[in-house]
Motif scaffolding. Structure first.
Motif, PDB file in Angstrom:
ATOM      1  N   PHE A  42       0.838  -1.186   0.000  1.00  0.00           N
ATOM      2  CA  PHE A  42       0.000   0.000   0.000  1.00  0.00           C
ATOM      3  C   PHE A  42       0.878   1.242   0.000  1.00  0.00           C
ATOM      4  CE2 PHE A  42      -2.026   3.351   2.494  1.00  0.00           C
ATOM      5  CZ  PHE A  42      -3.190   3.515   1.787  1.00  0.00           C
ATOM      6  N   PRO A  43       0.595   2.242  -0.811  1.00  0.00           N
ATOM      7  CA  PRO A  43      -0.585   2.472  -1.660  1.00  0.00           C
ATOM      8  C   PRO A  43      -0.420   2.013  -3.111  1.00  0.00           C
ATOM      9  CG  PRO A  43       0.588   4.539  -1.390  1.00  0.00           C
ATOM     10  CD  PRO A  43       1.336   3.502  -0.605  1.00  0.00           C
ATOM     11  N   TYR A  44       0.467   1.040  -3.376  1.00  0.00           N
ATOM     12  CA  TYR A  44       0.634   0.428  -4.708  1.00  0.00           C
ATOM     13  C   TYR A  44       1.060   1.426  -5.767  1.00  0.00           C
ATOM     14  CZ  TYR A  44      -2.138  -2.548  -1.787  1.00  0.00           C
ATOM     15  OH  TYR A  44      -2.608  -3.230  -0.696  1.00  0.00           O
ATOM     16  N   ASP A  45       1.959   2.283  -5.398  1.00  0.00           N
ATOM     17  CA  ASP A  45       2.470   3.332  -6.278  1.00  0.00           C
ATOM     18  C   ASP A  45       3.890   2.962  -6.690  1.00  0.00           C
ATOM     19  OD1 ASP A  45       3.463   5.611  -7.498  1.00  0.00           O
ATOM     20  OD2 ASP A  45       2.791   6.980  -5.921  1.00  0.00           O
ATOM     21  N   GLY A  46       4.062   2.578  -7.951  1.00  0.00           N
ATOM     22  CA  GLY A  46       5.373   2.182  -8.448  1.00  0.00           C
ATOM     23  C   GLY A  46       6.428   3.262  -8.295  1.00  0.00           C
ATOM     24  N   ALA A  47       6.009   4.509  -8.248  1.00  0.00           N
ATOM     25  CA  ALA A  47       6.962   5.605  -8.059  1.00  0.00           C
ATOM     26  C   ALA A  47       7.561   5.582  -6.651  1.00  0.00           C
ATOM     27  CB  ALA A  47       6.286   6.951  -8.307  1.00  0.00           C
ATOM     28  N   LEU A  48       6.903   4.893  -5.728  1.00  0.00           N
ATOM     29  CA  LEU A  48       7.420   4.783  -4.366  1.00  0.00           C
ATOM     30  C   LEU A  48       8.220   3.504  -4.141  1.00  0.00           C
ATOM     31  CD1 LEU A  48       4.372   6.073  -2.256  1.00  0.00           C
ATOM     32  CD2 LEU A  48       6.461   7.301  -2.861  1.00  0.00           C
ATOM     33  N   ALA A  49       8.382   2.719  -5.187  1.00  0.00           N
ATOM     34  CA  ALA A  49       9.222   1.527  -5.083  1.00  0.00           C
ATOM     35  C   ALA A  49      10.679   1.952  -5.243  1.00  0.00           C
ATOM     36  CB  ALA A  49       8.849   0.518  -6.164  1.00  0.00           C
ATOM     37  N   PRO A  50      11.594   1.280  -4.548  1.00  0.00           N
ATOM     38  CA  PRO A  50      12.995   1.666  -4.715  1.00  0.00           C
ATOM     39  C   PRO A  50      13.475   1.330  -6.124  1.00  0.00           C
ATOM     40  CG  PRO A  50      12.837  -0.286  -3.335  1.00  0.00           C
ATOM     41  CD  PRO A  50      11.426   0.177  -3.618  1.00  0.00           C
ATOM     42  N   PRO A  51      14.412   2.093  -6.652  1.00  0.00           N
ATOM     43  CA  PRO A  51      14.942   1.796  -7.986  1.00  0.00           C
ATOM     44  C   PRO A  51      15.538   0.393  -8.029  1.00  0.00           C
ATOM     45  CG  PRO A  51      15.819   3.875  -7.133  1.00  0.00           C
ATOM     46  CD  PRO A  51      15.041   3.234  -6.030  1.00  0.00           C
ATOM     47  N   HIS A  52      15.511  -0.206  -9.191  1.00  0.00           N
ATOM     48  CA  HIS A  52      16.068  -1.552  -9.366  1.00  0.00           C
ATOM     49  C   HIS A  52      17.483  -1.606  -8.795  1.00  0.00           C
ATOM     50  CE1 HIS A  52      16.596  -5.495 -10.994  1.00  0.00           C
ATOM     51  NE2 HIS A  52      17.704  -5.108 -11.590  1.00  0.00           N
ATOM     52  N   ARG A  87      -8.331   5.815  -2.206  1.00  0.00           N
ATOM     53  CA  ARG A  87      -9.284   4.818  -2.709  1.00  0.00           C
ATOM     54  C   ARG A  87      -9.107   4.515  -4.197  1.00  0.00           C
ATOM     55  NH1 ARG A  87     -13.722   7.405  -1.965  1.00  0.00           N
ATOM     56  NH2 ARG A  87     -13.762   6.990   0.265  1.00  0.00           N
ATOM     57  N   PRO A  88      -8.954   5.505  -5.083  1.00  0.00           N
ATOM     58  CA  PRO A  88      -8.843   5.177  -6.518  1.00  0.00           C
ATOM     59  C   PRO A  88      -7.660   4.252  -6.839  1.00  0.00           C
ATOM     60  CG  PRO A  88      -9.286   7.517  -6.240  1.00  0.00           C
ATOM     61  CD  PRO A  88      -8.998   6.969  -4.865  1.00  0.00           C
ATOM     62  N   GLY A  89      -6.514   4.493  -6.232  1.00  0.00           N
ATOM     63  CA  GLY A  89      -5.360   3.635  -6.503  1.00  0.00           C
ATOM     64  C   GLY A  89      -5.550   2.225  -5.987  1.00  0.00           C
ATOM     65  N   VAL A  90      -6.156   2.100  -4.820  1.00  0.00           N
ATOM     66  CA  VAL A  90      -6.418   0.773  -4.247  1.00  0.00           C
ATOM     67  C   VAL A  90      -7.469   0.055  -5.092  1.00  0.00           C
ATOM     68  CG1 VAL A  90      -7.307  -0.462  -2.234  1.00  0.00           C
ATOM     69  CG2 VAL A  90      -5.698   1.440  -1.924  1.00  0.00           C
ATOM     70  N   GLU A  91      -8.537   0.759  -5.458  1.00  0.00           N
ATOM     71  CA  GLU A  91      -9.563   0.134  -6.302  1.00  0.00           C
ATOM     72  C   GLU A  91      -8.991  -0.305  -7.646  1.00  0.00           C
ATOM     73  OE1 GLU A  91     -13.857   1.317  -6.266  1.00  0.00           O
ATOM     74  OE2 GLU A  91     -12.997   3.119  -5.340  1.00  0.00           O
ATOM     75  N   ALA A  92      -8.109   0.508  -8.212  1.00  0.00           N
ATOM     76  CA  ALA A  92      -7.488   0.141  -9.493  1.00  0.00           C
ATOM     77  C   ALA A  92      -6.671  -1.136  -9.345  1.00  0.00           C
ATOM     78  CB  ALA A  92      -6.621   1.285 -10.009  1.00  0.00           C
ATOM     79  N   GLN A  93      -5.931  -1.251  -8.243  1.00  0.00           N
ATOM     80  CA  GLN A  93      -5.139  -2.465  -8.019  1.00  0.00           C
ATOM     81  C   GLN A  93      -6.062  -3.666  -7.805  1.00  0.00           C
ATOM     82  OE1 GLN A  93      -1.649  -3.037  -8.127  1.00  0.00           O
ATOM     83  NE2 GLN A  93      -2.547  -5.076  -8.188  1.00  0.00           N
ATOM     84  N   LEU A  94      -7.105  -3.508  -7.026  1.00  0.00           N
ATOM     85  CA  LEU A  94      -8.030  -4.615  -6.758  1.00  0.00           C
ATOM     86  C   LEU A  94      -8.804  -5.018  -8.006  1.00  0.00           C
ATOM     87  CD1 LEU A  94      -9.383  -3.521  -3.261  1.00  0.00           C
ATOM     88  CD2 LEU A  94      -7.612  -5.223  -3.766  1.00  0.00           C
TER      89      LEU A  94
END
Length: 191
Positions: A42-52, A87-94
Protein backbone atom coordinates in the motif's frame (compact mmCIF):
# COMPACT_ATOMS: atom_id res chain seq x y z
CA UNK A 1 -6.29 -12.32 -13.74
CA UNK A 2 -8.40 -14.62 -11.62
CA UNK A 3 -6.61 -14.22 -8.26
CA UNK A 4 -3.99 -11.85 -6.92
CA UNK A 5 -2.26 -11.73 -3.55
CA UNK A 6 -1.12 -8.44 -2.09
CA UNK A 7 -0.07 -6.82 1.16
CA UNK A 8 -1.78 -3.95 2.87
CA UNK A 9 0.18 -2.83 5.89
CA UNK A 10 0.84 0.53 7.47
CA UNK A 11 3.47 2.68 5.89
CA UNK A 12 6.39 2.24 8.27
CA UNK A 13 8.44 3.98 5.59
CA UNK A 14 6.10 6.48 3.88
CA UNK A 15 8.66 7.04 1.11
CA UNK A 16 8.39 3.44 -0.12
CA UNK A 17 5.96 0.74 -1.22
CA UNK A 18 8.74 -1.85 -1.27
CA UNK A 19 8.17 -5.27 0.27
CA UNK A 20 10.60 -6.53 2.86
CA UNK A 21 12.66 -9.64 2.07
CA UNK A 22 10.42 -11.59 4.48
CA UNK A 23 7.27 -10.40 2.68
CA UNK A 24 8.78 -11.34 -0.68
CA UNK A 25 9.75 -14.80 0.60
CA UNK A 26 6.26 -15.35 2.01
CA UNK A 27 4.74 -14.49 -1.39
CA UNK A 28 7.25 -16.76 -3.13
CA UNK A 29 5.98 -19.73 -1.11
CA UNK A 30 2.32 -19.28 -2.06
CA UNK A 31 0.84 -21.57 -4.74
CA UNK A 32 -0.15 -18.86 -7.20
CA UNK A 33 1.45 -17.77 -10.48
CA UNK A 34 4.17 -15.13 -10.27
CA UNK A 35 1.94 -12.60 -12.03
CA UNK A 36 -0.58 -12.96 -9.17
CA UNK A 37 2.01 -11.93 -6.56
CA UNK A 38 1.86 -8.16 -6.24
CA UNK A 39 5.34 -6.97 -5.29
CA UNK A 40 4.23 -3.55 -4.00
CA UNK A 41 2.66 -2.62 -0.70
CA UNK A 42 0.00 0.00 0.00
CA UNK A 43 -0.59 2.47 -1.66
CA UNK A 44 0.63 0.43 -4.71
CA UNK A 45 2.47 3.33 -6.28
CA UNK A 46 5.37 2.18 -8.45
CA UNK A 47 6.96 5.60 -8.06
CA UNK A 48 7.42 4.78 -4.37
CA UNK A 49 9.22 1.53 -5.08
CA UNK A 50 13.00 1.67 -4.72
CA UNK A 51 14.94 1.80 -7.99
CA UNK A 52 16.07 -1.55 -9.37
CA UNK A 53 19.06 -2.78 -7.39
CA UNK A 54 18.31 -0.62 -4.36
CA UNK A 55 17.92 -2.22 -0.99
CA UNK A 56 14.74 -2.28 1.06
CA UNK A 57 15.18 -0.10 4.15
CA UNK A 58 14.50 -1.69 7.52
CA UNK A 59 12.53 0.55 9.88
CA UNK A 60 12.99 0.04 13.64
CA UNK A 61 9.79 -1.05 15.40
CA UNK A 62 9.71 2.09 17.54
CA UNK A 63 9.81 4.32 14.45
CA UNK A 64 7.31 2.21 12.50
CA UNK A 65 4.97 2.21 15.51
CA UNK A 66 5.30 5.98 15.87
CA UNK A 67 4.57 6.49 12.16
CA UNK A 68 1.53 4.19 12.40
CA UNK A 69 0.26 6.12 15.42
CA UNK A 70 0.70 9.43 13.60
CA UNK A 71 -1.11 8.02 10.53
CA UNK A 72 -3.86 6.64 12.79
CA UNK A 73 -4.39 10.07 14.37
CA UNK A 74 -4.09 12.02 11.11
CA UNK A 75 -6.68 9.88 9.33
CA UNK A 76 -9.17 10.29 12.14
CA UNK A 77 -8.63 13.92 13.09
CA UNK A 78 -6.89 15.86 10.38
CA UNK A 79 -7.14 14.17 7.01
CA UNK A 80 -10.76 14.01 6.01
CA UNK A 81 -9.65 13.47 2.40
CA UNK A 82 -7.33 10.51 3.12
CA UNK A 83 -9.78 7.86 1.86
CA UNK A 84 -10.74 9.86 -1.22
CA UNK A 85 -7.07 10.33 -2.09
CA UNK A 86 -6.09 6.65 -1.69
CA UNK A 87 -9.28 4.82 -2.71
CA UNK A 88 -8.84 5.18 -6.52
CA UNK A 89 -5.36 3.63 -6.50
CA UNK A 90 -6.42 0.77 -4.25
CA UNK A 91 -9.56 0.13 -6.30
CA UNK A 92 -7.49 0.14 -9.49
CA UNK A 93 -5.14 -2.46 -8.02
CA UNK A 94 -8.03 -4.62 -6.76
CA UNK A 95 -9.78 -4.40 -10.15
CA UNK A 96 -6.87 -6.26 -11.78
CA UNK A 97 -8.20 -9.59 -10.52
CA UNK A 98 -11.52 -11.33 -10.05
CA UNK A 99 -10.58 -12.00 -6.41
CA UNK A 100 -7.85 -10.70 -4.10
CA UNK A 101 -6.26 -12.31 -1.07
CA UNK A 102 -5.19 -9.37 1.08
CA UNK A 103 -2.42 -9.95 3.62
CA UNK A 104 -3.16 -7.14 6.08
CA UNK A 105 -0.53 -6.65 8.76
CA UNK A 106 -0.76 -4.43 11.82
CA UNK A 107 -2.91 -1.36 10.98
CA UNK A 108 -3.51 -2.58 7.42
CA UNK A 109 -6.95 -3.93 8.33
CA UNK A 110 -7.93 -0.54 9.76
CA UNK A 111 -6.63 1.27 6.67
CA UNK A 112 -8.61 -1.09 4.44
CA UNK A 113 -11.77 -0.38 6.45
CA UNK A 114 -11.23 3.38 6.31
CA UNK A 115 -11.03 3.35 2.52
CA UNK A 116 -14.80 2.82 2.48
CA UNK A 117 -14.63 0.55 -0.56
CA UNK A 118 -17.92 -0.22 -2.34
CA UNK A 119 -19.72 -3.47 -1.56
CA UNK A 120 -18.94 -4.93 -5.02
CA UNK A 121 -15.21 -4.51 -4.33
CA UNK A 122 -15.41 -5.89 -0.79
CA UNK A 123 -17.26 -8.97 -2.05
CA UNK A 124 -14.17 -9.88 -4.09
CA UNK A 125 -11.76 -9.77 -1.11
CA UNK A 126 -10.56 -12.30 1.39
CA UNK A 127 -8.42 -10.73 4.10
CA UNK A 128 -5.94 -12.46 6.35
CA UNK A 129 -5.26 -9.87 9.05
CA UNK A 130 -2.19 -10.76 11.08
CA UNK A 131 -1.34 -8.77 14.17
CA UNK A 132 -4.36 -6.63 13.34
CA UNK A 133 -4.95 -3.41 15.22
CA UNK A 134 -8.22 -2.13 13.80
CA UNK A 135 -11.01 0.01 15.18
CA UNK A 136 -12.80 0.06 11.82
CA UNK A 137 -12.28 -3.18 9.88
CA UNK A 138 -13.90 -3.60 6.45
CA UNK A 139 -17.10 -5.60 6.07
CA UNK A 140 -15.68 -8.45 4.03
CA UNK A 141 -14.47 -12.00 4.62
CA UNK A 142 -11.71 -11.53 7.19
CA UNK A 143 -9.67 -14.05 9.14
CA UNK A 144 -7.88 -12.42 12.08
CA UNK A 145 -4.63 -14.03 13.17
CA UNK A 146 -3.10 -12.99 16.48
CA UNK A 147 -0.74 -14.07 19.23
CA UNK A 148 -0.85 -13.66 22.98
CA UNK A 149 2.85 -12.72 22.69
CA UNK A 150 2.04 -9.76 20.44
CA UNK A 151 1.93 -6.82 22.83
CA UNK A 152 0.32 -4.55 20.20
CA UNK A 153 -2.44 -6.81 18.88
CA UNK A 154 -3.20 -9.33 21.61
CA UNK A 155 -6.22 -7.39 22.90
CA UNK A 156 -8.02 -7.38 19.54
CA UNK A 157 -10.41 -10.13 18.34
CA UNK A 158 -8.91 -13.18 16.63
CA UNK A 159 -10.04 -16.23 14.72
CA UNK A 160 -6.69 -18.03 14.70
CA UNK A 161 -4.02 -18.08 17.42
CA UNK A 162 -0.35 -18.47 16.47
CA UNK A 163 2.93 -18.10 18.35
CA UNK A 164 4.53 -14.89 17.20
CA UNK A 165 5.65 -11.41 18.07
CA UNK A 166 4.23 -8.39 16.23
CA UNK A 167 6.97 -8.43 13.59
CA UNK A 168 7.27 -12.23 13.23
CA UNK A 169 3.90 -13.36 11.89
CA UNK A 170 5.25 -14.14 8.44
CA UNK A 171 7.63 -16.64 10.06
CA UNK A 172 4.70 -18.53 11.59
CA UNK A 173 4.13 -22.00 10.08
CA UNK A 174 0.44 -21.75 11.03
CA UNK A 175 0.00 -18.48 9.14
CA UNK A 176 1.88 -19.89 6.16
CA UNK A 177 -0.36 -22.99 6.12
CA UNK A 178 -3.51 -20.86 6.38
CA UNK A 179 -2.47 -18.60 3.49
CA UNK A 180 -1.34 -21.56 1.38
CA UNK A 181 -4.74 -23.23 1.89
CA UNK A 182 -6.65 -20.02 1.11
CA UNK A 183 -4.59 -19.28 -2.00
CA UNK A 184 -5.25 -22.81 -3.26
CA UNK A 185 -8.99 -22.62 -2.53
CA UNK A 186 -9.43 -19.14 -3.96
CA UNK A 187 -7.40 -20.04 -7.05
CA UNK A 188 -9.66 -23.05 -7.65
CA UNK A 189 -12.82 -21.04 -6.97
CA UNK A 190 -11.73 -18.35 -9.42
CA UNK A 191 -10.88 -20.90 -12.12
Amino acid sequence: MRLQVLYLTGQSDPRSCALSPVQDAFLDALPVPEAAKIRLNFPYDGALAPPHGSEWRKVPIWLGSLRHLVLFVRIRLLMTGWAARHRPGVEAQLARAEHTLVLAGSIGLDLLGRLDLPREVLDRLTVVAYGAVATRPPRCRTIRVASSSDHLARWWPRDVEVRSGHLDYLDSPELAALCHRLATELGEDAA
